[in-house]
Every structure is written in C-alpha cells, then in structure tokens.
Design a protein around this motif. Sequence first.
Motif, mmCIF file in Angstrom:
data_model
loop_
_atom_site.group_PDB
_atom_site.id
_atom_site.type_symbol
_atom_site.label_atom_id
_atom_site.label_comp_id
_atom_site.label_asym_id
_atom_site.label_seq_id
_atom_site.Cartn_x
_atom_site.Cartn_y
_atom_site.Cartn_z
ATOM 1 N N UNK A 79 0.930 -1.108 -0.002
ATOM 2 C CA UNK A 79 0.014 0.016 0.034
ATOM 3 C C UNK A 79 0.875 1.240 0.210
ATOM 4 N N UNK A 80 1.933 1.313 1.029
ATOM 5 C CA UNK A 80 2.735 2.478 0.854
ATOM 6 C C UNK A 80 3.498 2.920 -0.346
ATOM 7 N N UNK A 81 3.788 1.817 -1.105
ATOM 8 C CA UNK A 81 4.429 1.925 -2.480
ATOM 9 C C UNK A 81 3.291 2.270 -3.530
ATOM 10 N N UNK A 82 2.158 1.777 -3.405
ATOM 11 C CA UNK A 82 1.084 2.134 -4.647
ATOM 12 C C UNK A 82 0.785 3.571 -4.279
ATOM 13 N N UNK A 83 0.315 4.077 -3.027
ATOM 14 C CA UNK A 83 -0.191 5.298 -2.611
ATOM 15 C C UNK A 83 0.728 6.397 -2.849
ATOM 16 N N UNK A 111 4.284 -3.205 -6.698
ATOM 17 C CA UNK A 111 4.935 -2.688 -5.882
ATOM 18 C C UNK A 111 6.119 -2.291 -6.798
ATOM 19 N N UNK A 112 6.812 -0.941 -6.528
ATOM 20 C CA UNK A 112 8.043 -0.543 -7.220
ATOM 21 C C UNK A 112 9.283 -0.609 -6.719
ATOM 22 N N UNK A 128 12.299 -5.101 -2.774
ATOM 23 C CA UNK A 128 11.193 -5.670 -2.370
ATOM 24 C C UNK A 128 11.036 -6.691 -3.634
ATOM 25 N N UNK A 129 11.125 -6.202 -4.610
ATOM 26 C CA UNK A 129 10.920 -6.889 -5.770
ATOM 27 C C UNK A 129 11.718 -8.199 -6.099
ATOM 28 N N UNK A 130 13.085 -8.088 -5.547
ATOM 29 C CA UNK A 130 13.744 -9.187 -5.563
ATOM 30 C C UNK A 130 13.834 -9.997 -4.372
ATOM 31 N N UNK A 131 13.439 -9.637 -3.234
ATOM 32 C CA UNK A 131 12.793 -10.571 -2.222
ATOM 33 C C UNK A 131 11.688 -11.429 -2.511
#
Length: 129
Positions: free
Chosen positions: A6-10, A97-98, A102-105
Amino acid sequence: MLIVDAANVVGSRPDGWWRDRPGAATRLVAQLGAAVTAGRLAGPDLPVIVVLEGRARTADPAPVPGVTVVRAQGSGDDAVVAATGEAAGGQPVAVVTADRTLAGRVRSAGGEIRPPGWLLDLLADIRQG
C-alpha cells in the motif's frame, strides 16, 4: 493471490497522500473493494491482501469481502515477503510494488511483480465505469 504494498502504491502518485496516510490507505482499500465487487479483481482464486505500514497502519477501512488488510508490526516489506512465501507454495502470487529491493525478495520467495501503475490504471478504469 494479489498482495498490495500500500505505501508504495499510494506513494506512486503525488496527490497529497502524505498529509493523511491513514486516509489514503482507507481510500485504496475502498477502491480495491470496488474492483472486487465489480468482478475486475480478486475472487475465490485471487484473494487480495493489502499491507499497511507506518502511520497508515492506523487506517480503519470498512471490511471488504475478498480484501484482507494486514497491519505490519515491523517492516512492511517483511510482511509482504512473509505473505508471498506463505501463499507461493499453493498458488501464483503477484505483488504490486515498484520497490526494487522488495521485488527481488518477492521473486526469491516465489512471487511475481506488477507495477503500481498497473493497479492504479485498473482502479481508474473501474471508477470511470
């Protein structure tokens, strides 16, 4: 399964979200609920999990069938990865997410990535009818 950071999208759109993080999180959950209700997102085979962190954790969105809100007790990224790992064994998982780290994880935990614009465009299409 769809997991929303949510934090990344918002935070991907400069619409004043930083003045009211709980309000922005509540609006996002409501929009996701509208997408589920419209049949454009989620369903029995695609539940939606929204991870809230920081001040957004205090958001109090109305319950929405098909949307689960997770309030990260620590790192929101850790909560996203944990949810990905729990679900990846039994079903496909996409995380919105962007955040590159995090994407790698998420990929290491068996998930795939969707950019915030993908979700925001889908939500905008639903609002426009």
